[in-house]
Write an enzyme that holds these catalytic residues in place. Structure first.
Site, PDB file in Angstrom:
ATOM      1  NE  ARG A 144     -26.462 -57.283-175.991  1.00 34.03           N
ATOM      2  CZ  ARG A 144     -25.393 -57.798-176.596  1.00 34.03           C
ATOM      3  NH1 ARG A 144     -25.362 -59.066-176.888  1.00 34.03           N
ATOM      4  NH2 ARG A 144     -24.359 -57.030-176.908  1.00 34.03           N
ATOM      5  CG  ASN A 154     -21.900 -70.260-172.166  1.00 37.15           C
ATOM      6  OD1 ASN A 154     -21.828 -70.719-173.311  1.00 37.15           O
ATOM      7  ND2 ASN A 154     -21.142 -69.254-171.755  1.00 37.15           N
ATOM      8  CG  HIS A 200     -15.909 -69.782-170.554  1.00 36.36           C
ATOM      9  ND1 HIS A 200     -16.057 -68.771-171.487  1.00 36.36           N
ATOM     10  CD2 HIS A 200     -14.776 -69.509-169.867  1.00 36.36           C
ATOM     11  CE1 HIS A 200     -15.051 -67.925-171.362  1.00 36.36           C
ATOM     12  NE2 HIS A 200     -14.260 -68.342-170.396  1.00 36.36           N
ATOM     13  CG  ASP A 220     -18.432 -66.436-169.731  1.00 36.81           C
ATOM     14  OD1 ASP A 220     -19.393 -67.065-170.188  1.00 36.81           O
ATOM     15  OD2 ASP A 220     -17.555 -65.932-170.455  1.00 36.81           O
TER      16      ASP A 220
END
Ligand code: GRF
Length: 195
Positions: free
Chosen positions: A64, A106, A108, A144
């Site tokens: 990653r 972001n 969601h 999140d």
């Protein structure tokens, strides 16, 4: 003019909505580059709108961290004021989050902190919830968990499938995203790690 980079994995319908909004002369932000972690269908929207794009294939990187370093290098070419994760199905490594957050947001498809993670729509249905929602958040190192910038409820109706519910959530996500980007660009919404 706020410059925006958008990272995607999928069909890019939210990206497209942002590109359409940003094409209006009055909109105070411009998408300068679109990036993806795979040959995402949504890259076609960038091409159609004449926006440069890059792909950093996840599977070609050993970790990653390495993948994130390359994404960071690509973003740094454009030095965007804001990075939008719009359906990017990868967690960013902490080094990339540190480089861009809180200018890293972001969308969601759930009413956070309810149903975080990759299957927010499925999880809301499985829980038998009467309603779910859409959220736009600042990305932090959690899944999140960052500060919520905007969110709205979406009812779950009898007979909903993951697909029908997601298709009803997405227009709300788009509206919230466009409004958040606009408010960041005008200075109406100040970004901080604890927004
Ligand atoms: C959005 O609901 C996003 O929040 C989720 O995947 C969807 C992306 O759809 N994680 P699209 O690629 O913008 O069509």
């Amino acid at each position: 003019m706020l410059t925006v980079a958008v990272l995607i994995s999928g069909t890019g319908s939210n990206l497209r909505a942002l590109l359409e909004a940003a094409r209006h002369p009055d909109f105070p932000a411009r998408v300068v580059v679109v990036g993806a972690d795979r040959e995402a269908d949504g890259l076609a929207h960038a091409e159609e709108f004449g926006i440069p794009s890059f792909t950093v294939p996840w599977h070609l990187h050993e970790s990653r961290e390495h993948w994130g370093e390359e994404v960071g290098r690509q973003l740094d070419v454009w030095k965007p004021d804001l990075v939008v994760l719009s359906g990017l199905m990868r967690l960013l490594p902490p080094s990339l989050v540190a480089a861009y957050s809180p200018r890293l947001i972001n969308t969601h498809p759930a009413y956070l902190p309810e149903f975080p993670g990759a299957h927010g729509v499925r999880d809301a249905l499985a829980a038998g919830a009467a309603e779910t929602g859409a959220s736009v958040i600042v990305v932090d190192d959690g899944v999140d968990t960052g500060p919520i910038l905007a969110q709205e409820r979406v009812p779950i109706v009898e007979g909903d499938t993951e697909h029908t519910l997601h298709e009803r959530i997405k227009p709300v996500e788009r509206r919230l995203l466009i409004d958040v980007v606009r408010r960041i660009a005008t200075g109406e919404l100040a970004l901080s790690s604890a927004s």
